[in-house]
Design an enzyme around this catalytic site. Structure first.
Site, PDB file in Angstrom:
ATOM      1  N   TYR A 154       0.402  19.866  12.043  1.00  0.00           N
ATOM      2  CA  TYR A 154      -0.480  20.654  11.063  1.00  0.00           C
ATOM      3  C   TYR A 154       0.470  21.804  11.019  1.00  0.00           C
ATOM      4  O   TYR A 154       0.395  22.662   9.885  1.00  0.00           O
ATOM      5  CB  TYR A 154      -1.844  20.770  11.864  1.00  0.00           C
ATOM      6  CG  TYR A 154      -2.774  21.601  11.003  1.00  0.00           C
ATOM      7  CD1 TYR A 154      -3.431  21.122  10.028  1.00  0.00           C
ATOM      8  CD2 TYR A 154      -3.073  23.209  11.382  1.00  0.00           C
ATOM      9  CE1 TYR A 154      -4.116  21.869   9.490  1.00  0.00           C
ATOM     10  CE2 TYR A 154      -3.947  23.623  10.850  1.00  0.00           C
ATOM     11  CZ  TYR A 154      -4.582  23.017   9.691  1.00  0.00           C
ATOM     12  OH  TYR A 154      -5.693  23.764   9.002  1.00  0.00           O
ATOM     13  N   LYS A 158       1.717  23.893   7.734  1.00  0.00           N
ATOM     14  CA  LYS A 158       1.216  25.230   7.153  1.00  0.00           C
ATOM     15  C   LYS A 158       2.335  26.189   7.152  1.00  0.00           C
ATOM     16  O   LYS A 158       2.294  27.005   6.194  1.00  0.00           O
ATOM     17  CB  LYS A 158       0.141  25.481   8.025  1.00  0.00           C
ATOM     18  CG  LYS A 158      -1.254  24.685   7.849  1.00  0.00           C
ATOM     19  CD  LYS A 158      -1.710  24.422   6.391  1.00  0.00           C
ATOM     20  CE  LYS A 158      -2.995  23.712   6.294  1.00  0.00           C
ATOM     21  NZ  LYS A 158      -3.631  23.792   5.177  1.00  0.00           N
TER      22      LYS A 158
HETATM   23  P1  NAP Z   1     -12.795  19.453   5.571  1.00  0.00           P
HETATM   24  O1  NAP Z   1     -14.320  20.079   5.467  1.00  0.00           O
HETATM   25  O2  NAP Z   1     -12.302  18.284   6.104  1.00  0.00           O
HETATM   26  O3  NAP Z   1     -12.683  18.987   3.688  1.00  0.00           O
HETATM   27  C1  NAP Z   1     -11.426  18.693   3.296  1.00  0.00           C
HETATM   28  C2  NAP Z   1     -11.609  18.376   1.931  1.00  0.00           C
HETATM   29  O4  NAP Z   1     -10.298  17.814   1.442  1.00  0.00           O
HETATM   30  C3  NAP Z   1     -12.590  17.183   1.227  1.00  0.00           C
HETATM   31  O5  NAP Z   1     -12.969  17.615   0.037  1.00  0.00           O
HETATM   32  C4  NAP Z   1     -11.615  16.046   1.289  1.00  0.00           C
HETATM   33  O6  NAP Z   1     -12.160  14.992   0.660  1.00  0.00           O
HETATM   34  C5  NAP Z   1     -10.033  16.500   0.942  1.00  0.00           C
HETATM   35  N1  NAP Z   1      -9.204  15.749   0.991  1.00  0.00           N
HETATM   36  C6  NAP Z   1      -8.477  15.214   2.308  1.00  0.00           C
HETATM   37  N2  NAP Z   1      -7.760  14.657   2.176  1.00  0.00           N
HETATM   38  C7  NAP Z   1      -7.203  14.669   0.607  1.00  0.00           C
HETATM   39  C8  NAP Z   1      -6.565  14.168   0.026  1.00  0.00           C
HETATM   40  N3  NAP Z   1      -5.181  13.145   0.699  1.00  0.00           N
HETATM   41  N4  NAP Z   1      -6.267  14.197  -1.300  1.00  0.00           N
HETATM   42  C9  NAP Z   1      -7.425  15.076  -1.757  1.00  0.00           C
HETATM   43  N5  NAP Z   1      -8.380  15.613  -1.032  1.00  0.00           N
HETATM   44  C10 NAP Z   1      -8.417  15.160   0.016  1.00  0.00           C
HETATM   45  O7  NAP Z   1     -11.756  20.608   5.632  1.00  0.00           O
HETATM   46  P2  NAP Z   1     -11.954  22.209   5.569  1.00  0.00           P
HETATM   47  O8  NAP Z   1     -12.131  22.642   7.024  1.00  0.00           O
HETATM   48  O9  NAP Z   1     -12.862  22.584   4.591  1.00  0.00           O
HETATM   49  O10 NAP Z   1     -10.334  22.505   5.336  1.00  0.00           O
HETATM   50  C11 NAP Z   1     -10.094  22.886   3.966  1.00  0.00           C
HETATM   51  C12 NAP Z   1      -8.508  23.655   4.039  1.00  0.00           C
HETATM   52  O11 NAP Z   1      -8.617  24.720   4.818  1.00  0.00           O
HETATM   53  C13 NAP Z   1      -7.690  22.608   4.673  1.00  0.00           C
HETATM   54  O12 NAP Z   1      -6.264  22.900   4.145  1.00  0.00           O
HETATM   55  C14 NAP Z   1      -7.419  23.541   5.988  1.00  0.00           C
HETATM   56  O13 NAP Z   1      -6.119  22.993   6.604  1.00  0.00           O
HETATM   57  C15 NAP Z   1      -7.575  24.812   5.967  1.00  0.00           C
HETATM   58  N6  NAP Z   1      -8.079  25.338   7.001  1.00  0.00           N
HETATM   59  C16 NAP Z   1      -9.184  25.045   7.782  1.00  0.00           C
HETATM   60  C17 NAP Z   1      -9.590  25.732   8.691  1.00  0.00           C
HETATM   61  C18 NAP Z   1     -10.984  25.481   9.497  1.00  0.00           C
HETATM   62  O14 NAP Z   1     -11.173  26.175  10.385  1.00  0.00           O
HETATM   63  N7  NAP Z   1     -11.825  24.764   8.855  1.00  0.00           N
HETATM   64  C19 NAP Z   1      -8.831  26.893   9.273  1.00  0.00           C
HETATM   65  C20 NAP Z   1      -7.794  27.204   8.769  1.00  0.00           C
HETATM   66  C21 NAP Z   1      -7.246  26.351   7.629  1.00  0.00           C
HETATM   67  P3  NAP Z   1     -13.079  13.679   1.033  1.00  0.00           P
HETATM   68  O15 NAP Z   1     -14.519  14.486   1.125  1.00  0.00           O
HETATM   69  O16 NAP Z   1     -13.126  12.807  -0.151  1.00  0.00           O
HETATM   70  O17 NAP Z   1     -12.615  13.521   2.140  1.00  0.00           O
END
Ligand code: NAP
Length: 249
Positions: A154, A158
């Site tokens: 990861y 990133k």
């Molecule tokens: P999440 O709740 O797990 O949601 C992920 C989303 O991405 C869902 O809509 C999922 O679709 C979609 N997805 C997953 N794999 C995919 C693929 N191969 N092609 C197209 N869509 C895909 O994640 P989140 O926490 O909101 O994170 C969103 C972004 O923020 C990510 O890039 C993550 O690395 C970044 N981020 C998150 C955090 C955190 O604390 N949450 C912190 C730093 C950065 P489905 O619903 O169909 O599975």
């Protein structure tokens, strides 16, 4: 004439991506969001965005597939007429210590979180270069800046995304296209809800503002970077992390 802008958000059906899609819709943008498997969540988000009175389309496409990204972008242009804002948000985790991490776990995270962003920028840049305008916002992570135990895959993806952001910003600037990255810290979402309470408490102790962030707080910065007011900002990595990436000393 419809003067609304069109925003494409990858992984916009849940979590941070959903909050981004909703905030951009509230600002009056037409929305296309992608998802990969969860039809039910996508349908729910679609209805929620529809209620904001903008045009919206949900599209199933795996960002790690070059061809599916091409279809996603072609369909967006066909249905909405343009793509003004691209938010590369889709991301996954496959955490494991280096000693235990399988090759597939490393490769899958790189394919989705890094190559997926290349796929979308590659196809969208053709459209944005022609229209001589556009905003690209990559959702990175502070882990790409500070690293983390169990997240070598990861962190690599990133950190690579920061390289993509700066290179694309330089390459596309002359045509009025800005490219920035937002590096969230620890944000409430399905991705973080699976973590044990003990681990969450330890993380909160490392956040100067003393709390977990909200997806809306990331979405608000996306709206700013997509706005006219941000037209002189490009190639930047901006943390939304309650001060976490500063470290505790
Ligand atoms: P999440 O709740 O797990 O949601 C992920 C989303 O991405 C869902 O809509 C999922 O679709 C979609 N997805 C997953 N794999 C995919 C693929 N191969 N092609 C197209 N869509 C895909 O994640 P989140 O926490 O909101 O994170 C969103 C972004 O923020 C990510 O890039 C993550 O690395 C970044 N981020 C998150 C955090 C955190 O604390 N949450 C912190 C730093 C950065 P489905 O619903 O169909 O599975």
């Amino acid at each position: 004439m419809d003067i609304r802008k069109t925003a494409l958000i990858t992984g916009g059906s849940r979590g941070i991506g959903k909050a981004i899609a909703i905030r951009l819709a509230e600002k009056g943008n037409n929305i296309v969001f992608s998802y990969v498997s969860n039809e039910e969540a996508a349908q729910k988000t679609l209805e929620e965005i529809k209620s904001k009175g903008v045009k919206v389309l949900a599209f199933k496409a795996d960002v790690s597939s070059y061809d599916e990204c091409q279809k996603l972008i072609d369909t967006t242009v066909k249905e909405m007429g343009s793509i003004d804002i691209l938010v590369n948000n889709a991301g996954i985790i496959r955490d494991n210590l280096i000693m235990r991490m399988k090759e597939e776990e490393f490769d899958e995270v790189i394919r989705v979180n890094l190559k997926g962003v290349f796929n979308c920028i590659k196809h969208v840049s053709k459209i944005m270069l022609k229209q001589k305008s556009g905003r690209i916002i990559n959702i990175s992570s502070i882990i790409g800046l500070i690293g983390n135990i169990g997240q070598i895959n990861y962190a690599a993806a990133k950190a690579g995304l920061h390289g993509i952001t700066k290179s694309a910003a330089k390459e596309l600037a002359s045509r009025g296209i800005t490219v920035n990255a937002i590096a969230p810290g620890f944000i409430e979402s399905d991705m973080t809800n699976t973590l044990a309470d003990k681990y969450k408490e330890a993380i909160i102790k490392a956040i100067p503002l003393g709390r977990i962030g909200k997806a809306k707080e990331v979405a608000d910065l996306v709206c700013f970077l997509a706005s006219e007011e941000a037209s002189y900002i490009t190639g930047q990595i901006i943390c939304v992390d309650g001060g976490m990436a500063m470290g505790s000393i």
